[in-house]
Motif scaffolding. Structure first.
Motif, mmCIF file in Angstrom:
data_model
loop_
_atom_site.group_PDB
_atom_site.id
_atom_site.type_symbol
_atom_site.label_atom_id
_atom_site.label_comp_id
_atom_site.label_asym_id
_atom_site.label_seq_id
_atom_site.Cartn_x
_atom_site.Cartn_y
_atom_site.Cartn_z
ATOM 1 N N MET A 1 0.847 -1.200 0.000
ATOM 2 C CA MET A 1 0.000 0.000 0.000
ATOM 3 C C MET A 1 0.884 1.252 0.000
ATOM 4 O O MET A 1 1.816 1.361 0.782
ATOM 5 N N GLN A 2 0.566 2.182 -0.892
ATOM 6 C CA GLN A 2 1.299 3.436 -0.948
ATOM 7 C C GLN A 2 1.157 4.191 0.379
ATOM 8 O O GLN A 2 0.043 4.433 0.848
ATOM 9 N N LYS A 3 2.273 4.531 0.995
ATOM 10 C CA LYS A 3 2.214 5.314 2.230
ATOM 11 C C LYS A 3 1.605 6.679 1.926
ATOM 12 O O LYS A 3 1.633 7.151 0.783
ATOM 13 N N ALA A 4 1.048 7.327 2.955
ATOM 14 C CA ALA A 4 0.288 8.548 2.727
ATOM 15 C C ALA A 4 0.607 9.635 3.745
ATOM 16 O O ALA A 4 0.927 9.354 4.903
ATOM 17 N N GLY A 50 -4.315 1.885 10.389
ATOM 18 C CA GLY A 50 -4.357 0.949 9.283
ATOM 19 C C GLY A 50 -4.559 1.572 7.925
ATOM 20 O O GLY A 50 -4.659 0.861 6.918
ATOM 21 N N SER A 51 -4.596 2.916 7.868
ATOM 22 C CA SER A 51 -4.881 3.605 6.610
ATOM 23 C C SER A 51 -3.656 3.803 5.734
ATOM 24 O O SER A 51 -3.777 4.190 4.572
ATOM 25 N N GLY A 52 -2.473 3.580 6.291
ATOM 26 C CA GLY A 52 -1.248 3.880 5.559
ATOM 27 C C GLY A 52 -0.782 5.308 5.733
ATOM 28 O O GLY A 52 0.236 5.705 5.173
ATOM 29 N N VAL A 53 -1.514 6.108 6.514
ATOM 30 C CA VAL A 53 -1.115 7.494 6.788
ATOM 31 C C VAL A 53 0.035 7.482 7.788
ATOM 32 O O VAL A 53 -0.110 6.980 8.905
ATOM 33 N N GLU A 54 1.166 8.041 7.385
ATOM 34 C CA GLU A 54 2.351 8.087 8.240
ATOM 35 C C GLU A 54 2.664 9.483 8.752
ATOM 36 O O GLU A 54 3.402 9.641 9.718
ATOM 37 N N LYS A 55 2.117 10.492 8.081
ATOM 38 C CA LYS A 55 2.299 11.877 8.513
ATOM 39 C C LYS A 55 1.003 12.636 8.250
ATOM 40 O O LYS A 55 0.173 12.211 7.432
ATOM 41 N N ALA A 56 0.827 13.776 8.937
ATOM 42 C CA ALA A 56 -0.395 14.555 8.755
ATOM 43 C C ALA A 56 -0.122 16.034 8.946
ATOM 44 O O ALA A 56 0.734 16.429 9.750
ATOM 45 N N SER A 260 -16.332 6.799 7.739
ATOM 46 C CA SER A 260 -15.135 6.466 8.507
ATOM 47 C C SER A 260 -13.905 6.873 7.710
ATOM 48 O O SER A 260 -13.954 7.006 6.473
ATOM 49 N N HIS A 261 -12.786 7.029 8.404
ATOM 50 C CA HIS A 261 -11.541 7.333 7.715
ATOM 51 C C HIS A 261 -11.178 6.189 6.766
ATOM 52 O O HIS A 261 -10.712 6.420 5.634
ATOM 53 N N ALA A 262 -11.422 4.951 7.193
ATOM 54 C CA ALA A 262 -11.091 3.785 6.366
ATOM 55 C C ALA A 262 -11.840 3.808 5.040
ATOM 56 O O ALA A 262 -11.256 3.571 3.969
ATOM 57 N N GLU A 263 -13.129 4.091 5.088
ATOM 58 C CA GLU A 263 -13.925 4.121 3.859
ATOM 59 C C GLU A 263 -13.562 5.330 3.006
ATOM 60 O O GLU A 263 -13.560 5.257 1.770
ATOM 61 N N LEU A 264 -13.235 6.433 3.649
ATOM 62 C CA LEU A 264 -12.866 7.645 2.912
ATOM 63 C C LEU A 264 -11.595 7.425 2.103
ATOM 64 O O LEU A 264 -11.550 7.676 0.890
ATOM 65 N N ILE A 265 -10.533 6.950 2.760
ATOM 66 C CA ILE A 265 -9.273 6.784 2.040
ATOM 67 C C ILE A 265 -9.366 5.622 1.044
ATOM 68 O O ILE A 265 -8.714 5.654 -0.013
ATOM 69 N N LYS A 266 -10.185 4.633 1.333
ATOM 70 C CA LYS A 266 -10.408 3.545 0.374
ATOM 71 C C LYS A 266 -10.955 4.094 -0.939
ATOM 72 O O LYS A 266 -10.506 3.706 -2.034
ATOM 73 N N ALA A 267 -11.935 4.996 -0.852
ATOM 74 C CA ALA A 267 -12.523 5.578 -2.058
ATOM 75 C C ALA A 267 -11.505 6.437 -2.813
ATOM 76 O O ALA A 267 -11.452 6.412 -4.053
ATOM 77 N N ALA A 281 1.860 7.828 -5.911
ATOM 78 C CA ALA A 281 2.984 8.367 -5.146
ATOM 79 C C ALA A 281 2.883 9.881 -5.011
ATOM 80 O O ALA A 281 3.156 10.449 -3.948
ATOM 81 N N ASP A 282 2.485 10.549 -6.089
ATOM 82 C CA ASP A 282 2.331 12.009 -6.042
ATOM 83 C C ASP A 282 1.248 12.416 -5.057
ATOM 84 O O ASP A 282 1.470 13.228 -4.151
#
Length: 295
Positions: A1-4, A50-56, A260-267, A281-282
């Motif tokens: 999964m692409q990190k985010a 579990g979303s792959g988000v590593e920074k915000a 949910s955050h999970a459904e949002l980032i999935k879409a 990646a961009d």
């Protein structure tokens, strides 16, 4: 999964937010009773697990104007204690004679990367925030935004399509400053005249090489996590701007009103995946990394 990198999220304490303690009023995202409470960093981290988000990247949330420094101080302290967020977009009043005394106070917080003052105005009263449609080119606003280059700060630009011609004037006269259009230009509906005006607005702003856009808040007007709508916005934004000028943002906890955050980032991931790994990646990392420089 692409990190985010989540390039647009909020946390808050209700007591600090006049709009969360005052009477309920019509807002662009509809009824908001479920978020009239504290939303701490711990809840955000749980939401996006579990979303792959590593920074915000934290974006300002309309504290009282006089508390502009308290907001950034609170986020810097949160980051020092928890490691989140990784960059801060603060607030300063761009309508004053000289914004520099405010920014001089904020520049002491090492995670400050940009400023946002919401300048969006719409003919529908419930969608308005700015004092007027042309506040984006108010002489004081222009003079103060021009000062951001001296601090190395970006400006989060929040506009509706009818304002984007004026937006290009502001962006174009500040080539040393990065501008980031929030919520991908705030598409309010799928009527043909509405979508055409939105695409034309993005095309107008695309002329400026220092212009970027966030794929954030895409459920603002639908009050739903709609994969078809997200795909439509992603497809057109990539066609007009290119993936290297786009970045993902959750707009949590606003979007938590309906998903949910999970459904949002999935879409969002599904919509972007159709454009290939370079676009992924961009949009999920490279653009936000370049523009906001998260720690």
């Amino acid at each position: 999964m692409q990190k985010a990198i989540d390039a647009h999220f909020h946390i808050w304490r209700q007591k600090d937010q006049p709009w969360l303690v005052g009477p309920m009023v019509p807002r662009i995202f509809g009824p908001y009773e479920p978020i009239r409470r504290d939303y701490p960093i711990g809840e955000f981290l749980e939401d996006q697990k579990g979303s792959g988000v590593e920074k915000a990247v934290y974006v300002q949330t309309n504290w009282a104007k006089e508390d502009f420094e308290k907001e950034v101080a609170f986020l810097q302290q949160t980051a020092d204690e928890t490691g989140w967020p990784h960059a801060i977009v603060g607030y300063a009043d761009m309508t004053v004679d000289d914004v520099r005394p405010q920014i001089d106070r904020l520049k002491n917080y090492p995670m400050l990367r940009g400023m946002r003052m919401q300048l969006h105005w719409h003919e529908t009263p419930a969608f308005r925030f700015a004092a007027s449609a042309d506040q984006v080119i108010d002489p004081k606003v222009r003079a103060n935004v021009a000062r951001l280059k001296d601090y190395g700060l970006s400006f989060d630009l929040q506009l509706f399509p009818a304002q984007m011609k004026d937006g290009l004037a502001l962006v174009g006269e500040n080539p040393q400053t990065n501008f980031v259009l929030t919520h991908a230009g705030m598409l309010t509906g799928m009527e043909p005249e509405t979508t055409e005006a939105w695409k034309a607005g993005l095309q107008t702003l695309s002329a400026a090489p220092n212009f970027y856009a966030k794929l954030s808040g895409l459920g603002t007007f639908a009050h739903a996590n709609d994969p078809e709508l997200i795909s439509y916005i992603v497809d057109n934004a990539i066609e007009i701007l290119g993936s290297d000028r786009l970045m993902f943002g959750s707009n949590f906890p606003i979007e938590k009103l309906w998903t949910s955050h999970a459904e949002l980032i999935k879409a969002h991931r599904a919509a972007v995946a159709r454009h290939g790994v370079a676009a992924e990646a961009d949009i999920f990392w490279n653009t936000a990394e370049r523009v906001y420089r998260p720690v």
